[in-house]
Design an enzyme around this catalytic site. Structure first.
Site, PDB file in Angstrom:
ATOM      1  N   SER A  96       0.839  -1.195   0.000  1.00 18.29           N
ATOM      2  CA  SER A  96       0.000   0.000   0.000  1.00 18.29           C
ATOM      3  C   SER A  96       0.885   1.259   0.000  1.00 18.29           C
ATOM      4  O   SER A  96       1.683   1.446  -0.913  1.00 18.29           O
ATOM      5  CB  SER A  96      -0.973  -0.057   1.177  1.00 18.29           C
ATOM      6  OG  SER A  96      -2.007   0.870   1.038  1.00 18.29           O
ATOM      7  N   ASP A 221      -9.140  -6.432  -4.148  1.00 20.19           N
ATOM      8  CA  ASP A 221      -8.726  -5.243  -3.395  1.00 20.19           C
ATOM      9  C   ASP A 221      -9.604  -4.055  -3.777  1.00 20.19           C
ATOM     10  O   ASP A 221      -9.566  -3.569  -4.911  1.00 20.19           O
ATOM     11  CB  ASP A 221      -7.258  -4.938  -3.696  1.00 20.19           C
ATOM     12  CG  ASP A 221      -6.651  -3.920  -2.748  1.00 20.19           C
ATOM     13  OD1 ASP A 221      -7.408  -3.192  -2.078  1.00 20.19           O
ATOM     14  OD2 ASP A 221      -5.415  -3.857  -2.681  1.00 20.19           O
ATOM     15  N   HIS A 249      -7.269  -6.128   0.252  1.00 16.09           N
ATOM     16  CA  HIS A 249      -6.122  -5.261   0.530  1.00 16.09           C
ATOM     17  C   HIS A 249      -5.180  -5.882   1.564  1.00 16.09           C
ATOM     18  O   HIS A 249      -3.988  -5.613   1.560  1.00 16.09           O
ATOM     19  CB  HIS A 249      -6.621  -3.902   1.009  1.00 16.09           C
ATOM     20  CG  HIS A 249      -5.593  -2.821   0.949  1.00 16.09           C
ATOM     21  ND1 HIS A 249      -5.001  -2.419  -0.225  1.00 16.09           N
ATOM     22  CD2 HIS A 249      -5.025  -2.053   1.932  1.00 16.09           C
ATOM     23  CE1 HIS A 249      -4.139  -1.446   0.018  1.00 16.09           C
ATOM     24  NE2 HIS A 249      -4.132  -1.214   1.323  1.00 16.09           N
TER      25      HIS A 249
END
Length: 279
Positions: A96, A221, A249
């Site tokens: 991320s 995600d 995610h």
């Protein structure tokens, strides 16, 4: 836990030791480095790496830096850590916001990076991701703390795969975990969110990356959709792209065996290109 000081900012890290090549793991927004400890650290240690996890500024035991900072500051922290450890260059892994950090590090300081792995990579945020992040900042600024149960259910929907949530026991376990983590956004996390909102489209810049790069997307995600990760892989010359099915995610926690396999195969492979989706 060990502390490194860079430009007056205390950066916390955990060094698991060993004499093998260095691997540095970088977490995403609001998360401390210990999130890697359950699954990825054992896999990389078993592969012979000296593994180091870092708390980004704004998270964990590192300084909050509530006045704010930039992506360049965060990249500089990881570069400073690799230099501080005096064991580089290093394989770097991020997820991320951490993925953004390691890709930017590969661009800015290729001398410090042997290989980079970017989970949930992105060169930009689309309007929905930008609005969601700005909304989290607004909640923090208004000092609005969501009820724990509601916060946990929203987070589960946002960060987990429907495949995980179809299992009632697994879903409840995740709800309990997300509730335990709390729903408040502290000053450090708010500063990290502001870094994401300020991110510009870096697709063109990433065409100059020469470090070997593996982009790992998670098929379900909702936070960083796979198409954004695919854009990074398409921009970086020679980059490899793998998409993990039935993963959101938090795919590195939902599907750790699959993630660890492609991760280890890329940064310490016995046979290059043995994982699905490799060219």
């Amino acid at each position: 836990m060990t502390i490194m000081t860079r430009d007056g900012v205390r950066i916390s890290y955990d060094d698991f030791g060993g004499t093998g090549p260095l691997a540095v793991l970088v977490m995403g927004t609001g998360s401390p480095g210990r999130v890697w400890h359950t699954h990825q650290v054992p896999a990389l240690r078993a592969a012979g790496f000296r593994v180091v996890t870092v708390d980004n500024r704004g998270a964990g035991a590192s300084d909050e830096c509530a006045a704010g900072f930039t992506i360049d500051d965060m990249v500089g922290d990881v570069a400073g850590l690799v230099a501080h450890l005096d064991a580089g260059p290093a394989a770097v892994v991020g997820t991320s916001l951490g993925a953004r950090i390691v890709v930017e590090l590969a661009l800015a300081r290729p001398d410090l990076v042997t290989r980079a792995v970017a989970l949930a990579a992105h060169a930009r945020l689309d309007p929905v991701q930008r609005a969601f992040t700005a909304g989290e900042i607004a909640l923090a600024d208004e000092k609005i703390v969501l009820p724990l149960g509601y916060h946990a259910s929203v987070a589960a929907t946002q960060y987990l795969s429907p495949a995980t949530l179809r299992d009632d026991q697994a879903a409840q376990d995740w709800l309990d975990l997300l509730s335990f983590a709390g729903s408040g956004v502290g000053p450090g996390q708010r500063a990290q969110l502001a870094v994401s909102v300020a991110l510009t489209d870096r697709t063109a810049a990433y065409r100059d990356i020469a470090v070997p790069l593996l982009v790992v997307a998670f098929a379900d995600d909702a936070t960083i959709p796979p198409r954004l990760s695919r854009e990074v892989a398409d921009a970086v010359p020679g980059a490899r792209y793998v998409e993990i099915p039935d993963a959101g995610h938090y795919g590195y926690l939902e599907r750790p065996d699959e993630v660890n396999r492609v991760l280890v195969d890329f940064i310490a492979p016995r046979t290059r290109g043995s994982f699905p989706g490799a060219p």
